[in-house]
Motif scaffolding. Structure first.
Motif, mmCIF file in Angstrom:
data_model
loop_
_atom_site.group_PDB
_atom_site.id
_atom_site.type_symbol
_atom_site.label_atom_id
_atom_site.label_comp_id
_atom_site.label_asym_id
_atom_site.label_seq_id
_atom_site.Cartn_x
_atom_site.Cartn_y
_atom_site.Cartn_z
ATOM 1 N N ILE A 89 134.772 -80.320 -15.417
ATOM 2 C CA ILE A 89 134.713 -81.074 -14.162
ATOM 3 C C ILE A 89 133.269 -81.506 -13.960
ATOM 4 N N LYS A 90 133.089 -82.747 -13.519
ATOM 5 C CA LYS A 90 131.754 -83.330 -13.369
ATOM 6 C C LYS A 90 131.627 -83.904 -11.965
ATOM 7 N N ASN A 91 130.518 -83.606 -11.313
ATOM 8 C CA ASN A 91 130.229 -84.170 -9.997
ATOM 9 C C ASN A 91 128.958 -85.005 -10.119
ATOM 10 N N TYR A 92 128.997 -86.238 -9.610
ATOM 11 C CA TYR A 92 127.964 -87.237 -9.824
ATOM 12 C C TYR A 92 127.383 -87.680 -8.483
ATOM 13 N N THR A 105 130.681 -78.524 -15.301
ATOM 14 C CA THR A 105 130.974 -77.173 -15.766
ATOM 15 C C THR A 105 132.382 -77.165 -16.357
ATOM 16 N N GLY A 106 132.590 -76.265 -17.293
ATOM 17 C CA GLY A 106 133.896 -76.200 -17.924
ATOM 18 C C GLY A 106 134.080 -74.908 -18.691
ATOM 19 N N ALA A 107 135.286 -74.713 -19.188
ATOM 20 C CA ALA A 107 135.610 -73.513 -19.964
ATOM 21 C C ALA A 107 136.763 -73.832 -20.890
ATOM 22 N N GLY A 108 136.880 -73.025 -21.925
ATOM 23 C CA GLY A 108 137.967 -73.221 -22.868
ATOM 24 C C GLY A 108 137.951 -72.157 -23.938
ATOM 25 N N ILE A 109 138.539 -72.494 -25.069
ATOM 26 C CA ILE A 109 138.608 -71.561 -26.186
ATOM 27 C C ILE A 109 137.855 -72.161 -27.370
ATOM 28 N N ALA A 110 137.058 -71.318 -28.019
ATOM 29 C CA ALA A 110 136.304 -71.724 -29.204
ATOM 30 C C ALA A 110 136.915 -71.062 -30.431
ATOM 31 N N PHE A 111 137.082 -71.843 -31.473
ATOM 32 C CA PHE A 111 137.554 -71.340 -32.759
ATOM 33 C C PHE A 111 136.324 -71.208 -33.643
ATOM 34 N N ILE A 112 135.997 -69.980 -34.023
ATOM 35 C CA ILE A 112 134.764 -69.694 -34.743
ATOM 36 C C ILE A 112 135.120 -69.310 -36.175
ATOM 37 N N THR A 133 130.718 -73.557 -20.288
ATOM 38 C CA THR A 133 129.609 -74.486 -20.462
ATOM 39 C C THR A 133 129.231 -75.106 -19.118
ATOM 40 N N ALA A 134 127.979 -75.495 -19.007
ATOM 41 C CA ALA A 134 127.484 -76.205 -17.825
ATOM 42 C C ALA A 134 126.404 -77.176 -18.281
ATOM 43 N N ALA A 135 126.297 -78.312 -17.608
ATOM 44 C CA ALA A 135 125.278 -79.307 -17.951
ATOM 45 C C ALA A 135 124.765 -79.957 -16.675
ATOM 46 N N ILE A 150 121.366 -88.380 -20.555
ATOM 47 C CA ILE A 150 120.563 -87.329 -21.180
ATOM 48 C C ILE A 150 120.794 -86.092 -20.325
ATOM 49 N N ALA A 151 121.055 -84.954 -20.977
ATOM 50 C CA ALA A 151 121.405 -83.750 -20.214
ATOM 51 C C ALA A 151 120.863 -82.489 -20.877
#
Length: 189
Positions: A89-92, A105-112, A133-135, A150-151
């Motif tokens: 989700i992004k707020n501008y 900010t977001g979340a999920g599953i990572a395949f490593i 994650t967050a940016a 750029i972030a």
């Protein structure tokens, strides 16, 4: 005349984002970004496919890929590949005619997938872990449909261990939170 729409979203970080704007005429977008995690010394790529639910808020399906060659375990050579999928989700906040700042900010599953080598011996293991994650960044519209950004990005993986019978195990990653810088382009459909 635009009819305002009230949208309320709860992000996984616990923040509540409220927007009282109507969605854009072309609400769908795709963002491709390339970045570098500074501490982990790893390049990454993200792809977001999303929807602007208001003029200042967007949600997206986010996919990423990162590859890291790690010599920190000498004499063992370790290569890790991360592929993730989650929601963002992004707020501008617009500043001026074409620019602005944002937080996402977001979340999920990572395949490593990891491969360790010691001489001719090879350990290969994979696992799935949760990531968050967050940016925070700045963006500028070049045209009606094309925007650049750029972030600074932070990415956290749940702890994991790579193991194989007869070889042992390695704890990874070295840094729980990876900090990076990225540049990207967004195309609005």
């Amino acid at each position: 005349m635009k009819t305002p729409t009230i949208i309320t979203a709860i992000s996984l970080s616990g923040a509540i984002i409220v927007s009282a704007q109507s969605p854009e005429e072309n609400p769908f977008f795709a963002t491709l970004a390339e970045g570098y995690f500074i501490d982990a010394e790893a390049h990454y790529t993200t792809l977001d496919i999303g929807w602007n639910i208001s003029d200042y808020t967007a949600i997206s399906l986010q996919m990423f890929y990162a590859n890291k060659d790690n010599d920190d375990y000498a004499p063992i050579s370790l290569e890790e590949q991360y592929t993730g999928i989650g929601f963002n989700i992004k707020n501008y906040k617009q500043i001026g005619d074409n620019g602005g700042v944002y937080f996402s900010t977001g979340a999920g599953i990572a395949f490593i997938d990891a491969e360790a080598r010691l001489g001719n011996d090879k350990l290969q293991d994979d696992t799935q872990e949760i990531y968050i994650t967050a940016a925070v960044g700045v963006q500028e519209s070049f045209t009606e449909n094309l925007t650049g950004h750029i972030a600074l990005r932070a990415l956290w993986f749940n702890d994991y261990t790579i193991t194989a019978p007869g070889f042992g195990s390695l704890q990874g990653p070295e840094h729980d939170i990876n900090f990076g810088i990225e540049i990207g382009l967004t195309y609005k459909f």
